[in-house]
Scaffold this active site. Structure first.
Site: not given
Ligand code: A3P
Length: 320
Positions: A72, A74-75, A134, A222
């Site tokens: 998640g 991008t969110w 990451h 998420y």
């Protein structure tokens, strides 16, 4: 940028040959470095991790969004960007808000891609600077760990992560890649040979850091974020040092941000074009649901993943 990446790959070429090597998915080699597996010769690689460690300088006001791919990112990038910049874009027409024009990955760059850019955004970015990564917690550059900046970590049910990876990897337009079945990908996933894997160890490091100092590392899932996005958004804003005022809440600002960053809106904004060569903008927005793994994993696959998750997360308050 391409030239810079080539130079960087050259710089670490010798060193990498000495690290343990295994096969990741899509026929890619993966290297063990400081307890985690990394692919090579790409922006999200062992080389860029080493370059970030060597030369990235944090500032104490920086905010870092950290994830394993497909959890998640991008969110959460969109949410943090919208919270931090809400005053800046208050009076503008919503259609000109950057998140209604650009991919969230354009709004919040990755450390891993910044390090190979000719003109990094971090030289002239606003304060606080927003970055994503990451890179595992203990592998982050010392300057990030020591400067007291805030880190937001988001993880996700590993079963949905695997299914998301499966679709993403098979969608990339790269003729050198071999297509893989979900069973083959599961095999690589459980061994931890995935980029920035093992998944579980990555989660555990950030979870530990958050337990030790929750004011510096916010640990999110998420699934939790999905259940009641508005209330989680308020908590996130407080953590970031940008709390919503009562007036803002009354005026619907929280709900506006939830809508702006919703899967449906971002998917629509990003339905055309490529983010980078071979990576369509749309590839970051597939289904955006919790529990979609049920349609892809057999009982046996589910059992394998549940067993590892139970064993690795034993005694930790991590639930999906
Ligand atoms: P699915 O493949 O399960 O749909 P990442 O951003 O870390 O690459 O993760 C991608 C996953 O997040 C994909 O999951 C994608 O659909 C989902 N996603 C992207 N934008 C989202 C949003 N605004 N809200 C919820 N989920 C989103």
């Amino acid at each position: 940028e391409k030239e810079n990446l080539t130079l960087l790959l050259d710089r670490y070429k010798e060193k990498i040959t000495r690290f343990p090597r295994e096969k990741s998915w899509m026929g890619l080699d993966t290297y063990m470095y400081q307890g985690f597996w990394y692919i090579s010769k790409s922006a999200f690689s062992i080389e860029t991790t080493m370059a970030v460690q060597e030369s990235f300088q944090a500032q104490s006001t920086d905010i870092y969004i950290t994830t394993q791919p497909k959890c998640g990112t991008t969110w959460i990038k969109a949410l943090v960007f919208a919270i931090v910049n809400r005053t800046k874009y208050k009076n503008i027409n919503p259609s000109t808000h950057p998140l209604n024009i650009y991919n969230p990955h354009k709004c919040v760059p990755f450390l891993e891609t910044e390090i190979v850019r000719k003109v990094p955004t971090y030289g002239h970015a606003d304060s606080p600077r927003l970055f994503a990564s990451h890179i595992p917690y203990n592998a982050l550059p010392k300057s990030i760990l020591d400067s007291g900046c805030r880190l937001v970590y988001m993880c996700r049910n590993p079963k949905d992560v695997l299914v998301s990876w499966f679709h993403f990897e098979n969608k990339l337009k790269d003729r050198y890649r071999t297509q893989m079945t979900i069973g083959e990908m599961l095999d690589v996933y459980v061994k931890g040979f995935t980029p920035y894997g093992p998944y579980w160890d990555h989660v555990k490091e950030y979870h530990k850091a958050s337990s030790e100092d929750p004011t510096k590392v916010l640990f999110l899932t998420y699934e939790d974020m999905k259940v009641d996005t508005a209330s989680k958004l308020k908590r996130l804003a407080e953590f970031l040092g940008f709390p919503f005022t009562e007036e803002e809440v009354a005026n619907g600002v929280v709900d506006e941000i939830v809508m702006l960053c919703s899967f449906e809106n971002l998917k629509d904004v990003n339905k055309n074009g490529d983010f980078r060569k071979g990576i369509p903008n749309g590839s970051f927005f597939r289904e955006g649901k919790v529990g979609g793994w049920r349609n892809y994993l057999t009982n046996e696959m589910t059992q394998i993943l549940d067993d590892i998750t139970m064993e690795k997360f034993q005694g930790l308050d991590i639930s999906f």
